[in-house]
Motif scaffolding. Structure first.
Motif, PDB file in Angstrom:
ATOM      1  N   PHE A 140      13.200  -1.647  -6.776  1.00 43.42           N
ATOM      2  CA  PHE A 140      13.463  -2.938  -6.130  1.00 43.42           C
ATOM      3  C   PHE A 140      13.822  -2.789  -4.654  1.00 43.42           C
ATOM      4  CE2 PHE A 140      15.936  -6.678  -4.997  1.00 43.42           C
ATOM      5  CZ  PHE A 140      14.963  -7.641  -5.221  1.00 43.42           C
ATOM      6  N   PRO A 141      14.732  -1.846  -4.272  1.00 45.38           N
ATOM      7  CA  PRO A 141      14.965  -1.684  -2.822  1.00 45.38           C
ATOM      8  C   PRO A 141      13.705  -1.282  -2.060  1.00 45.38           C
ATOM      9  CG  PRO A 141      16.703  -0.601  -4.057  1.00 45.38           C
ATOM     10  CD  PRO A 141      15.659  -1.033  -5.051  1.00 45.38           C
ATOM     11  N   SER A 142      12.793  -0.574  -2.725  1.00 45.77           N
ATOM     12  CA  SER A 142      11.562  -0.163  -2.048  1.00 45.77           C
ATOM     13  C   SER A 142      10.592  -1.319  -1.858  1.00 45.77           C
ATOM     14  CB  SER A 142      10.879   0.958  -2.837  1.00 45.77           C
ATOM     15  OG  SER A 142      11.605   2.153  -2.693  1.00 45.77           O
ATOM     16  N   VAL A 143      10.793  -2.427  -2.550  1.00 43.20           N
ATOM     17  CA  VAL A 143       9.975  -3.620  -2.298  1.00 43.20           C
ATOM     18  C   VAL A 143      10.256  -4.117  -0.880  1.00 43.20           C
ATOM     19  CG1 VAL A 143       9.640  -6.037  -2.941  1.00 43.20           C
ATOM     20  CG2 VAL A 143       9.762  -4.299  -4.709  1.00 43.20           C
ATOM     21  N   VAL A 144      11.506  -3.999  -0.446  1.00 39.03           N
ATOM     22  CA  VAL A 144      11.909  -4.489   0.879  1.00 39.03           C
ATOM     23  C   VAL A 144      11.668  -3.434   1.951  1.00 39.03           C
ATOM     24  CG1 VAL A 144      13.835  -5.390   2.216  1.00 39.03           C
ATOM     25  CG2 VAL A 144      13.620  -5.976  -0.194  1.00 39.03           C
ATOM     26  N   SER A 145      12.021  -2.176   1.669  1.00 37.55           N
ATOM     27  CA  SER A 145      11.850  -1.119   2.659  1.00 37.55           C
ATOM     28  C   SER A 145      11.737   0.222   1.955  1.00 37.55           C
ATOM     29  CB  SER A 145      13.015  -1.153   3.641  1.00 37.55           C
ATOM     30  OG  SER A 145      13.853  -0.059   3.559  1.00 37.55           O
ATOM     31  N   PHE A 146      11.073   1.168   2.589  1.00 38.92           N
ATOM     32  CA  PHE A 146      10.831   2.481   1.990  1.00 38.92           C
ATOM     33  C   PHE A 146      12.155   3.179   1.740  1.00 38.92           C
ATOM     34  CE2 PHE A 146       9.129   6.968   2.655  1.00 38.92           C
ATOM     35  CZ  PHE A 146       8.736   7.087   1.339  1.00 38.92           C
ATOM     36  N   MET A 147      12.433   3.520   0.488  1.00 35.10           N
ATOM     37  CA  MET A 147      13.720   4.103   0.099  1.00 35.10           C
ATOM     38  C   MET A 147      13.586   5.620   0.017  1.00 35.10           C
ATOM     39  SD  MET A 147      16.644   2.964  -1.062  1.00 35.10           S
ATOM     40  CE  MET A 147      18.066   3.607  -1.875  1.00 35.10           C
ATOM     41  N   ASN A 148      13.909   6.295   1.098  1.00 37.18           N
ATOM     42  CA  ASN A 148      13.886   7.756   1.103  1.00 37.18           C
ATOM     43  C   ASN A 148      14.645   8.253   2.330  1.00 37.18           C
ATOM     44  OD1 ASN A 148      13.045  10.295   0.061  1.00 37.18           O
ATOM     45  ND2 ASN A 148      11.611  10.446   1.741  1.00 37.18           N
ATOM     46  N   ALA A 185       6.353 -15.291  -4.668  1.00 35.07           N
ATOM     47  CA  ALA A 185       7.034 -14.685  -5.812  1.00 35.07           C
ATOM     48  C   ALA A 185       6.081 -13.779  -6.586  1.00 35.07           C
ATOM     49  CB  ALA A 185       7.608 -15.769  -6.725  1.00 35.07           C
ATOM     50  N   PHE A 186       4.816 -14.187  -6.707  1.00 36.30           N
ATOM     51  CA  PHE A 186       3.815 -13.378  -7.383  1.00 36.30           C
ATOM     52  C   PHE A 186       3.584 -12.071  -6.628  1.00 36.30           C
ATOM     53  CE2 PHE A 186      -0.633 -12.099  -7.889  1.00 36.30           C
ATOM     54  CZ  PHE A 186      -0.645 -11.841  -9.248  1.00 36.30           C
ATOM     55  N   VAL A 187       3.508 -12.122  -5.308  1.00 37.60           N
ATOM     56  CA  VAL A 187       3.291 -10.916  -4.496  1.00 37.60           C
ATOM     57  C   VAL A 187       4.467  -9.961  -4.664  1.00 37.60           C
ATOM     58  CG1 VAL A 187       3.141 -10.047  -2.124  1.00 37.60           C
ATOM     59  CG2 VAL A 187       1.764 -12.002  -2.826  1.00 37.60           C
ATOM     60  N   ILE A 188       5.691 -10.480  -4.634  1.00 30.42           N
ATOM     61  CA  ILE A 188       6.879  -9.634  -4.791  1.00 30.42           C
ATOM     62  C   ILE A 188       6.904  -9.005  -6.181  1.00 30.42           C
ATOM     63  CG2 ILE A 188       9.405  -9.671  -4.941  1.00 30.42           C
ATOM     64  CD1 ILE A 188       9.293 -11.820  -2.700  1.00 30.42           C
ATOM     65  N   LEU A 189       6.599  -9.785  -7.213  1.00 31.43           N
ATOM     66  CA  LEU A 189       6.579  -9.265  -8.576  1.00 31.43           C
ATOM     67  C   LEU A 189       5.493  -8.202  -8.736  1.00 31.43           C
ATOM     68  CD1 LEU A 189       7.638  -9.394 -11.492  1.00 31.43           C
ATOM     69  CD2 LEU A 189       5.926 -11.165 -11.908  1.00 31.43           C
ATOM     70  N   PHE A 190       4.308  -8.462  -8.212  1.00 27.63           N
ATOM     71  CA  PHE A 190       3.219  -7.488  -8.281  1.00 27.63           C
ATOM     72  C   PHE A 190       3.604  -6.198  -7.572  1.00 27.63           C
ATOM     73  CE2 PHE A 190      -0.598  -5.587  -6.406  1.00 27.63           C
ATOM     74  CZ  PHE A 190      -1.316  -5.316  -7.557  1.00 27.63           C
ATOM     75  N   ASP A 191       4.194  -6.313  -6.384  1.00 25.04           N
ATOM     76  CA  ASP A 191       4.616  -5.152  -5.623  1.00 25.04           C
ATOM     77  C   ASP A 191       5.659  -4.358  -6.400  1.00 25.04           C
ATOM     78  OD1 ASP A 191       4.615  -3.545  -3.225  1.00 25.04           O
ATOM     79  OD2 ASP A 191       6.573  -4.411  -2.782  1.00 25.04           O
ATOM     80  N   PHE A 192       6.603  -5.049  -7.024  1.00 25.19           N
ATOM     81  CA  PHE A 192       7.643  -4.394  -7.810  1.00 25.19           C
ATOM     82  C   PHE A 192       7.031  -3.622  -8.987  1.00 25.19           C
ATOM     83  CE2 PHE A 192      10.602  -4.637 -11.445  1.00 25.19           C
ATOM     84  CZ  PHE A 192      11.607  -3.816 -10.954  1.00 25.19           C
ATOM     85  N   ILE A 193       6.100  -4.237  -9.695  1.00 23.92           N
ATOM     86  CA  ILE A 193       5.471  -3.584 -10.849  1.00 23.92           C
ATOM     87  C   ILE A 193       4.693  -2.344 -10.413  1.00 23.92           C
ATOM     88  CG2 ILE A 193       3.684  -3.865 -12.618  1.00 23.92           C
ATOM     89  CD1 ILE A 193       4.653  -6.813 -12.846  1.00 23.92           C
ATOM     90  N   VAL A 194       3.947  -2.443  -9.317  1.00 22.67           N
ATOM     91  CA  VAL A 194       3.198  -1.288  -8.824  1.00 22.67           C
ATOM     92  C   VAL A 194       4.142  -0.171  -8.414  1.00 22.67           C
ATOM     93  CG1 VAL A 194       1.676  -0.474  -6.973  1.00 22.67           C
ATOM     94  CG2 VAL A 194       1.169  -2.606  -8.155  1.00 22.67           C
ATOM     95  N   LEU A 195       5.245  -0.501  -7.729  1.00 22.74           N
ATOM     96  CA  LEU A 195       6.201   0.529  -7.325  1.00 22.74           C
ATOM     97  C   LEU A 195       6.881   1.168  -8.527  1.00 22.74           C
ATOM     98  CD1 LEU A 195       7.668  -1.056  -4.110  1.00 22.74           C
ATOM     99  CD2 LEU A 195       6.492   1.121  -4.288  1.00 22.74           C
ATOM    100  N   VAL A 196       7.201   0.391  -9.563  1.00 24.44           N
ATOM    101  CA  VAL A 196       7.784   0.968 -10.781  1.00 24.44           C
ATOM    102  C   VAL A 196       6.816   1.986 -11.379  1.00 24.44           C
ATOM    103  CG1 VAL A 196       8.376   0.460 -13.183  1.00 24.44           C
ATOM    104  CG2 VAL A 196       9.371  -0.905 -11.357  1.00 24.44           C
ATOM    105  N   LEU A 197       5.539   1.623 -11.447  1.00 25.30           N
ATOM    106  CA  LEU A 197       4.547   2.548 -12.001  1.00 25.30           C
ATOM    107  C   LEU A 197       4.396   3.805 -11.144  1.00 25.30           C
ATOM    108  CD1 LEU A 197       1.828  -0.003 -13.150  1.00 25.30           C
ATOM    109  CD2 LEU A 197       3.457   1.257 -14.579  1.00 25.30           C
ATOM    110  N   MET A 198       4.407   3.637  -9.830  1.00 30.68           N
ATOM    111  CA  MET A 198       4.290   4.794  -8.944  1.00 30.68           C
ATOM    112  C   MET A 198       5.514   5.707  -9.059  1.00 30.68           C
ATOM    113  SD  MET A 198       2.575   3.016  -5.573  1.00 30.68           S
ATOM    114  CE  MET A 198       2.595   4.477  -4.550  1.00 30.68           C
ATOM    115  N   ILE A 199       6.710   5.122  -9.081  1.00 30.12           N
ATOM    116  CA  ILE A 199       7.926   5.923  -9.208  1.00 30.12           C
ATOM    117  C   ILE A 199       7.981   6.576 -10.585  1.00 30.12           C
ATOM    118  CG2 ILE A 199      10.455   5.828  -9.263  1.00 30.12           C
ATOM    119  CD1 ILE A 199      10.231   3.569  -7.145  1.00 30.12           C
ATOM    120  N   PHE A 200       7.539   5.860 -11.614  1.00 34.24           N
ATOM    121  CA  PHE A 200       7.501   6.437 -12.956  1.00 34.24           C
ATOM    122  C   PHE A 200       6.632   7.699 -12.960  1.00 34.24           C
ATOM    123  CE2 PHE A 200       5.647   6.969 -17.148  1.00 34.24           C
ATOM    124  CZ  PHE A 200       6.773   6.935 -17.964  1.00 34.24           C
ATOM    125  N   TYR A 201       5.506   7.636 -12.262  1.00 38.42           N
ATOM    126  CA  TYR A 201       4.624   8.805 -12.215  1.00 38.42           C
ATOM    127  C   TYR A 201       5.242   9.936 -11.400  1.00 38.42           C
ATOM    128  CZ  TYR A 201       0.833  11.875 -10.880  1.00 38.42           C
ATOM    129  OH  TYR A 201       0.072  12.988 -10.638  1.00 38.42           O
TER     130      TYR A 201
END
Length: 112
Positions: A41-49, A9-25
């Motif tokens: 959140f979908p990008s935590v599971v698979s690359f969304m593009n 759960a910690f790894v998923i949460l950390f990954d989500f926070i990092v992706l939010v920051l990257m997408i925000f930028y």
């Protein structure tokens, strides 16, 4: 005992926070598309593009996404090597039979 069974759960949460920051930028600060943070959140599971776009319309550039994945996997591998008993004879915990030299053969780390 550290994070115990909350590690994934910690790894998923950390990954989500990092992706939010990257997408925000990349989407918010650079393009003004702040609503695309919803794709974190979908990008935590698979690359969304969409595959046919030459520019990334939803999240972050592919090189940044996959670089993040390589860094995360290297970090998780290093932590597993340091904390678990996959390498014999190093004096780490032994959960199987009290003999740290045979953990690699017995795969004791997978039996926890």
């Amino acid at each position: 005992d550290g994070l115990g069974n909350k590690g994934s759960a910690f790894v998923i949460l950390f990954d989500f926070i990092v992706l939010v920051l990257m997408i925000f930028y990349w989407q918010g600060a650079r393009r003004g598309n702040y609503k695309n943070i919803a794709y974190a959140f979908p990008s935590v599971v698979s690359f969304m593009n969409p595959m046919l776009l030459s520019e990334n319309a939803f999240t972050v550039p592919a090189w940044a996404y996959y670089s993040l994945r390589v860094v995360e996997l290297a970090g998780m591998s290093g932590i597993a090597w340091k904390l678990e008993c996959f390498h014999p004879g190093k004096g780490h915990r032994d959960f199987h039979d009290g003999h740290p030299g045979n953990n690699l053969k017995e795969v004791a780390g997978f039996l926890r």
